[in-house]
Design an enzyme around this catalytic site. Sequence first.
Site, PDB file in Angstrom:
ATOM      1  N   LYS A  82       0.837  -1.211   0.000  1.00 43.05           N
ATOM      2  CA  LYS A  82       0.000   0.000   0.000  1.00 43.05           C
ATOM      3  C   LYS A  82       0.871   1.260   0.000  1.00 43.05           C
ATOM      4  CE  LYS A  82      -2.134  -1.112   3.821  1.00 43.05           C
ATOM      5  NZ  LYS A  82      -1.420  -2.380   4.102  1.00 43.05           N
ATOM      6  N   ARG A 123     -10.163   0.784   8.137  1.00 37.22           N
ATOM      7  CA  ARG A 123      -9.845  -0.623   8.368  1.00 37.22           C
ATOM      8  C   ARG A 123     -11.021  -1.371   8.963  1.00 37.22           C
ATOM      9  NH1 ARG A 123      -3.989   0.540   8.752  1.00 37.22           N
ATOM     10  NH2 ARG A 123      -2.903  -1.426   8.915  1.00 37.22           N
ATOM     11  N   ARG A 132      11.618  -5.694   5.233  1.00 36.19           N
ATOM     12  CA  ARG A 132      11.398  -4.264   4.924  1.00 36.19           C
ATOM     13  C   ARG A 132      12.302  -3.387   5.788  1.00 36.19           C
ATOM     14  NH1 ARG A 132       5.597  -1.751   5.463  1.00 36.19           N
ATOM     15  NH2 ARG A 132       5.668  -2.899   7.406  1.00 36.19           N
ATOM     16  N   ARG A 155      10.872  -1.393  11.476  1.00 36.48           N
ATOM     17  CA  ARG A 155       9.693  -1.115  12.301  1.00 36.48           C
ATOM     18  C   ARG A 155       9.518  -2.149  13.405  1.00 36.48           C
ATOM     19  NH1 ARG A 155       4.876   0.282   8.126  1.00 36.48           N
ATOM     20  NH2 ARG A 155       3.738  -0.973   9.643  1.00 36.48           N
ATOM     21  N   ARG A 158      -0.646  -8.976  13.056  1.00 38.69           N
ATOM     22  CA  ARG A 158      -1.219  -7.990  12.112  1.00 38.69           C
ATOM     23  C   ARG A 158      -1.942  -8.697  10.973  1.00 38.69           C
ATOM     24  NH1 ARG A 158       3.993  -5.238  10.582  1.00 38.69           N
ATOM     25  NH2 ARG A 158       2.793  -3.977   9.113  1.00 38.69           N
TER      26      ARG A 158
END
Length: 213
Positions: free
Chosen positions: A13, A87, A127, A153, A164
């Site tokens: 996203k 969401r 990431r 992160r 998640r």
Amino acid sequence: MILVLVGPPGAGKGTQAKLLCARFGIPQISTGDMLREAKRSGTLEKRYLDIMDSGGLLPDEAVIGLIARRTVEPDCSNGFLLDGFPRTVPQADALDELLANQDGRRIDAVIQLDVARPLLEERLIHRRTDKRSGQIHHLVYNPPPPGAELEHRADDRPEAVAKRLDAYEAMTAALLPFYEEKKLLHRVDGVGKPEEVTHRVLSAIGRPGSGGE
Ligand code: AP5
């Protein structure tokens, strides 16, 4: 143009948001980025910080207020792209209501990026974000340049990633039918080079060749 990007964590996203916003000349509004900025500046409440780092979802009211304030800023007058909001169905209802109160604005399209779970896990665990430029990298597919100041992160740790992904699956059970019923939902395959995915998104929303192609 008002666009909404939905998709599981790691679907791309944030990556697609940057490419699409550059094409349409609209700002990206990412609740995740806004919350991480509040975390960096020390203004995020401790209870929210703990929820975020462990991979849970914040209460609806915490994020609806952020969107209500951000979408009336001058750079949003020609539209914007929402990344990571809404969401939940209550967030989607609140969005419709706040847009209706902004001179009857409406969402043009909701784009769902589809990527299978094993690939999502692989993308998230590798990431890294460049702190200075905000650029999103992947240690294998899109390695950072030498000297980049990299951030990993807290919610990209394997246990938080699993939480998640589970939360997303539970949430979409209601959110996707909500937009399907309104005939706004476009499902796009999120696997392939980022530029190929952008191309698919533009075709899906009936804007192939947008933005100077
Ligand atoms: P948020 O920041 O929104 O995180 P997310 O939805 O979990 O999504 P991500 O940012 O992890 O992934 P992405 O889809 O943007 O993928 P990316 O482009 O980075 O939210 C974080 C937290 O904030 C939530 O868990 C929650 O606590 C809270 N929150 C936020 N909004 C909320 C809301 N509305 N309500 C309640 N709580 C909220 O890509 C991932 C990786 O894949 C990168 O390494 C990238 O380089 C790579 N990649 C991307 N595209 C490709 C491609 N095509 N091919 C190969 N690699 C690719």
